[in-house]
Write an enzyme that holds these catalytic residues in place. Structure first.
Site, PDB file in Angstrom:
ATOM      1  N   LYS A 180       3.982  17.287  24.406  1.00  0.00           N
ATOM      2  CA  LYS A 180       5.340  17.830  24.448  1.00  0.00           C
ATOM      3  C   LYS A 180       5.470  18.997  23.473  1.00  0.00           C
ATOM      4  O   LYS A 180       5.947  20.069  23.813  1.00  0.00           O
ATOM      5  CB  LYS A 180       6.329  16.714  24.115  1.00  0.00           C
ATOM      6  CG  LYS A 180       7.772  17.151  24.100  1.00  0.00           C
ATOM      7  CD  LYS A 180       8.704  15.976  23.868  1.00  0.00           C
ATOM      8  CE  LYS A 180      10.118  16.483  23.625  1.00  0.00           C
ATOM      9  NZ  LYS A 180      11.080  15.423  23.391  1.00  0.00           N
TER      10      LYS A 180
ATOM     11  N   GLU B  19      -4.017  15.367  16.746  1.00  0.00           N
ATOM     12  CA  GLU B  19      -5.063  14.701  17.530  1.00  0.00           C
ATOM     13  C   GLU B  19      -5.339  15.463  18.826  1.00  0.00           C
ATOM     14  O   GLU B  19      -6.487  15.741  19.185  1.00  0.00           O
ATOM     15  CB  GLU B  19      -4.633  13.268  17.900  1.00  0.00           C
ATOM     16  CG  GLU B  19      -4.580  12.293  16.748  1.00  0.00           C
ATOM     17  CD  GLU B  19      -3.206  12.233  16.101  1.00  0.00           C
ATOM     18  OE1 GLU B  19      -2.453  13.238  16.160  1.00  0.00           O
ATOM     19  OE2 GLU B  19      -2.885  11.185  15.511  1.00  0.00           O
TER      20      GLU B  19
ATOM     21  N   GLY C 289       9.071  11.592  24.366  1.00  0.00           N
ATOM     22  CA  GLY C 289       7.651  11.382  24.680  1.00  0.00           C
ATOM     23  C   GLY C 289       7.400  10.061  25.382  1.00  0.00           C
ATOM     24  O   GLY C 289       6.691   9.993  26.385  1.00  0.00           O
ATOM     25  N   ARG C 290       7.986   8.976  24.865  1.00  0.00           N
ATOM     26  CA  ARG C 290       7.718   7.653  25.448  1.00  0.00           C
ATOM     27  C   ARG C 290       8.488   7.416  26.740  1.00  0.00           C
ATOM     28  O   ARG C 290       8.368   6.350  27.345  1.00  0.00           O
ATOM     29  CB  ARG C 290       7.993   6.572  24.408  1.00  0.00           C
ATOM     30  CG  ARG C 290       9.363   6.645  23.762  1.00  0.00           C
ATOM     31  CD  ARG C 290       9.435   5.777  22.507  1.00  0.00           C
ATOM     32  NE  ARG C 290      10.688   5.951  21.782  1.00  0.00           N
ATOM     33  CZ  ARG C 290      10.913   6.894  20.881  1.00  0.00           C
ATOM     34  NH1 ARG C 290       9.955   7.783  20.594  1.00  0.00           N
ATOM     35  NH2 ARG C 290      12.061   6.979  20.260  1.00  0.00           N
TER      36      ARG C 290
ATOM     37  N   GLU D   7       8.704   2.084  18.998  1.00  0.00           N
ATOM     38  CA  GLU D   7       9.025   3.432  18.514  1.00  0.00           C
ATOM     39  C   GLU D   7      10.508   3.725  18.763  1.00  0.00           C
ATOM     40  O   GLU D   7      11.127   4.511  18.042  1.00  0.00           O
ATOM     41  CB  GLU D   7       8.142   4.492  19.200  1.00  0.00           C
ATOM     42  CG  GLU D   7       8.125   5.824  18.463  1.00  0.00           C
ATOM     43  CD  GLU D   7       7.034   6.779  18.926  1.00  0.00           C
ATOM     44  OE1 GLU D   7       6.016   6.937  18.224  1.00  0.00           O
ATOM     45  OE2 GLU D   7       7.184   7.373  20.008  1.00  0.00           O
TER      46      GLU D   7
ATOM     47  N   HIS E  79      -6.493 -18.224  27.045  1.00  0.00           N
ATOM     48  CA  HIS E  79      -7.696 -18.722  26.366  1.00  0.00           C
ATOM     49  C   HIS E  79      -7.896 -18.040  25.023  1.00  0.00           C
ATOM     50  O   HIS E  79      -8.981 -18.072  24.453  1.00  0.00           O
ATOM     51  CB  HIS E  79      -8.914 -18.522  27.269  1.00  0.00           C
ATOM     52  CG  HIS E  79      -8.772 -19.271  28.554  1.00  0.00           C
ATOM     53  ND1 HIS E  79      -9.117 -20.589  28.684  1.00  0.00           N
ATOM     54  CD2 HIS E  79      -8.222 -18.898  29.741  1.00  0.00           C
ATOM     55  CE1 HIS E  79      -8.832 -20.997  29.915  1.00  0.00           C
ATOM     56  NE2 HIS E  79      -8.275 -19.987  30.578  1.00  0.00           N
TER      57      HIS E  79
ATOM     58  N   LYS F 274       1.718  11.559   9.053  1.00  0.00           N
ATOM     59  CA  LYS F 274       1.173  12.815   9.583  1.00  0.00           C
ATOM     60  C   LYS F 274       1.019  13.837   8.462  1.00  0.00           C
ATOM     61  O   LYS F 274       0.002  14.512   8.354  1.00  0.00           O
ATOM     62  CB  LYS F 274       2.135  13.416  10.621  1.00  0.00           C
ATOM     63  CG  LYS F 274       2.098  12.790  11.986  1.00  0.00           C
ATOM     64  CD  LYS F 274       2.920  13.654  12.952  1.00  0.00           C
ATOM     65  CE  LYS F 274       3.284  12.906  14.209  1.00  0.00           C
ATOM     66  NZ  LYS F 274       4.227  13.616  15.062  1.00  0.00           N
TER      67      LYS F 274
HETATM   68  O1  F6P Z   1       3.793   9.546  17.414  1.00  0.00           O
HETATM   69  C1  F6P Z   1       4.898  10.357  17.501  1.00  0.00           C
HETATM   70  C2  F6P Z   1       4.957  11.108  18.781  1.00  0.00           C
HETATM   71  O2  F6P Z   1       5.856  12.134  18.567  1.00  0.00           O
HETATM   72  C3  F6P Z   1       5.348  10.283  20.008  1.00  0.00           C
HETATM   73  O3  F6P Z   1       6.700  10.030  20.076  1.00  0.00           O
HETATM   74  C4  F6P Z   1       4.833  11.152  21.095  1.00  0.00           C
HETATM   75  O4  F6P Z   1       4.800  10.488  22.327  1.00  0.00           O
HETATM   76  C5  F6P Z   1       3.474  11.494  20.544  1.00  0.00           C
HETATM   77  O5  F6P Z   1       3.705  11.674  19.149  1.00  0.00           O
HETATM   78  C6  F6P Z   1       2.798  12.702  21.134  1.00  0.00           C
HETATM   79  O6  F6P Z   1       3.563  13.855  20.961  1.00  0.00           O
HETATM   80  P1  F6P Z   1       3.257  15.173  21.770  1.00  0.00           P
HETATM   81  O7  F6P Z   1       3.451  14.878  23.221  1.00  0.00           O
HETATM   82  O8  F6P Z   1       4.227  16.193  21.261  1.00  0.00           O
HETATM   83  O9  F6P Z   1       1.845  15.573  21.501  1.00  0.00           O
END
Ligand code: F6P
Length: 550
Positions: free
Chosen positions: A208, A214, A269-270, A355, A386, A514
């Site tokens: 987003k 990452e 995002g979620r 979240e 199990h 972060k």
């Molecule tokens: O972990 C925080 C967060 O902002 C989530 O809410 C989101 O889904 C994820 O990081 C990834 O964010 P982006 O889509 O901006 O890379």
């Protein structure tokens, strides 16, 4: 204006009084009382059945819980969300994932823009692109069709598409292999790249913000790999597409913005799998099935939007969660999908629920006055039986369980589905009934065990029972029923957030780690350490520096 404390609401007080009796109820007795509990405590909507009769409730409990939701303002907040008001207060944003699955031709004007028209313009592009890739019309640098798609994203830009692609694998085109890379741990990307041919691989960089460390690191490494495999800079456009709200950052990365699928800041995002973030789903199952997935969610939206709280499936699920969290003190909720293809569903719900509602201040900045989101966890049945079901049956905590099952399988192996459903229903029944000391004693006497042995074993073999569960059934796991299921939980989370008074749509809690990680990354990488850390962190950094130097 200060928010009304949830515990100060009249219905909350009435529920606290009611709980003094309800906490002693045995579900065995509730089921033996006249009347059909299944008929009284089940509801159907959007192709899903929710049987909530195996809960420690009666009609008064449900009436008071609905009253609590009403007093907390759930209906007004729901209308504000659907209407595009900025209910995400801290980020001053509207919350419109429901608009992503609304049918074409339902104008919704927010900030002077018709959201519906924008959504469908992007959806059409996503579907057209998916169609080209699936038909082999979109080719790589050497003219080969795409065989492998790698989604690089994390959190909501990974969990939704990955979970849905797994869940709908029975509908997927077997010629396309989907891979998901989320972790900054290079083992993740490395394991995927080592199996791929650059010429027939398409990378979807999903973020987003297009700034998430990452994802950016994995995307840069994937780009470098592509170039090492003989790809040229001017061929990147055939192998890299982006899904983002940040076109400037996408351009800076080197992706042609013609190959960027946008979405909007009013999609959390979620909550984004319905947007272009769902591109891997459209690629896997095709545009038609993707639209069915959206339509299933929309059917649940319509139910949620128009049904009185007393018969409203997401509101009921939310109310029951509040009942156990706030009155029985349950600190966790276990999710038990009896469907192998829903193996990622609990992980997906962890982000959605925790979240969203893992918060301790209310929208007005004051501390909440009651417990909020429980820990959400689980795994597919029968595997969980199990592993950890022992604790659910006989442990010291009261942990409600959501069972999820499809009545019909999508395989033809004889006997398996009967066995699966039998286990699912048996567990729910066992949680409710338990096994009394008397029943256990009789059973052991029938086996001719000596009385001293019976006395020794009795406490161990007794099941307290009275453990609540919900049963969510669908006819079969299809794009539409999966869409409805996810939307059910989204709205449940929304209702609980309103009742607890928190903003379910921000996530400030992920920021601190972060920021610290970016400093530490430089320090571990060898930069001088300008900043003093605590003794533990300093020693750990030193260990890592030494190990990485040798
Ligand atoms: O972990 C925080 C967060 O902002 C989530 O809410 C989101 O889904 C994820 O990081 C990834 O964010 P982006 O889509 O901006 O890379």
């Amino acid at each position: 204006m200060p928010q009304q404390a949830t515990t100060g609401l009249p219905a909350y007080q009435a529920l606290a009084d009611h709980h003094l009796q309800a906490r002693t109820w045995q579900m065995r007795d509730l089921f033996s009382a006249p009347g059909n509990r299944f008929a009284a405590f089940s509801v159907e909507a959007a192709g899903l059945l929710l049987d909530y009769s195996k809960n420690r409730i009666d009609a008064t409990t449900m009436r008071l819980l609905a009253q609590l939701l009403r007093e907390a303002g759930v209906e007004a907040r729901r209308d504000a969300m659907f209407g595009g008001q900025r209910i995400n207060d801290t980020e001053q944003r509207a919350v419109l994932h429901t608009a992503l699955r609304a049918p074409r031709g339902r104008p919704l004007v927010v900030d002077g823009q018709d959201v519906n028209a924008e959504v469908h313009a992007v959806l059409d592009r996503v579907c057209a692109f998916a169609g080209r890739v699936r038909s082999g019309n979109w080719t790589g640098r050497s003219g080969k069709p795409v065989t492998d798609i790698v989604n690089i994203g994390i959190g909501g830009s990974d969990l939704g598409p990955e979970m849905v692609c797994k869940a709908l694998r029975g509908f997927a085109d077997p010629r396309l292999r989907l891979h998901f890379v989320a972790n900054v741990d290079g083992h993740d990307l490395d394991a995927v790249l080592s199996r791929l041919q650059a010429d027939s691989t398409l990378f979807v960089i999903a973020s987003k913000t297009f700034t998430t460390r990452e994802t950016m690191m994995n995307a840069q490494s994937a780009r470098a790999w592509f170039l090492r495999q003989g790809g040229r800079e001017d061929e990147l456009a055939r192998h890299f597409v982006a899904v983002s709200t940040n076109s400037a950052a996408v351009r800076a990365f080197g992706i042609d913005t013609d190959n960027m699928f946008p979405f909007w800041d009013w999609v959390g995002g979620r909550y984004s799998v319905w947007s272009a973030i769902g591109l891997p789903v459209a690629l896997a199952v095709g545009p038609e099935r993707f639209r069915e997935f959206l339509a299933g969610a929309h059917a649940m939206d319509e139910h949620f939007r128009s049904t009185p709280l007393e018969r409203n499936m997401p509101a009921i699920l939310a109310a029951l969660g509040i009942w156990y969290r706030n009155f029985f003190g349950s600190a966790s909720l276990s999710i038990a999908p009896y469907h192998q293809d829903l193996s990622q569903f609990a992980a997906y719900l962890q982000q959605l629920e925790m979240e969203s509602n893992g918060k301790r201040v209310r929208a007005d900045g004051s501390d909440v006055d009651l417990a909020t989101c429980p820990v959400v966890w689980g795994d597919v049945g029968t595997n969980g039986q199990h592993a950890y079901f022992q604790l659910l049956h006989q442990g010291t905590d009261l942990i409600p369980v959501d069972f999820i099952a499809a009545l019909r399988p999508s395989h033809a192996l004889p006997g398996h589905h009967e066995a699966l459903l039998a286990n699912c229903f048996a567990q729910a029944e066992a949680f409710m009934l338990g096994k009394t000391a008397e029943e256990v004693r009789e059973e052991m006497r029938a086996q001719n065990l000596p009385e001293d042995r019976i006395a020794a074993l009795l406490p161990h073999r007794t099941f307290p029972g009275n453990r609540p569960s919900n049963m969510i059934l669908m006819d079969a796991l299809t794009p539409a029923s999966l869409g409805a299921l996810i939307a059910l939980y989204e709205h449940k989370v929304f209702v609980q957030g309103v009742a607890w008074g928190v903003n379910s749509f921000d996530q400030w809690g992920v920021e601190l780690g972060k920021v610290l990680a970016s400093t530490l990354e430089r320090e571990i990488g060898g930069e001088p350490r300008p900043q003093a850390h605590d003794a533990s962190t300093s020693a750990l950094i030193e260990r890592a520096r030494q190990a990485l130097r040798t």
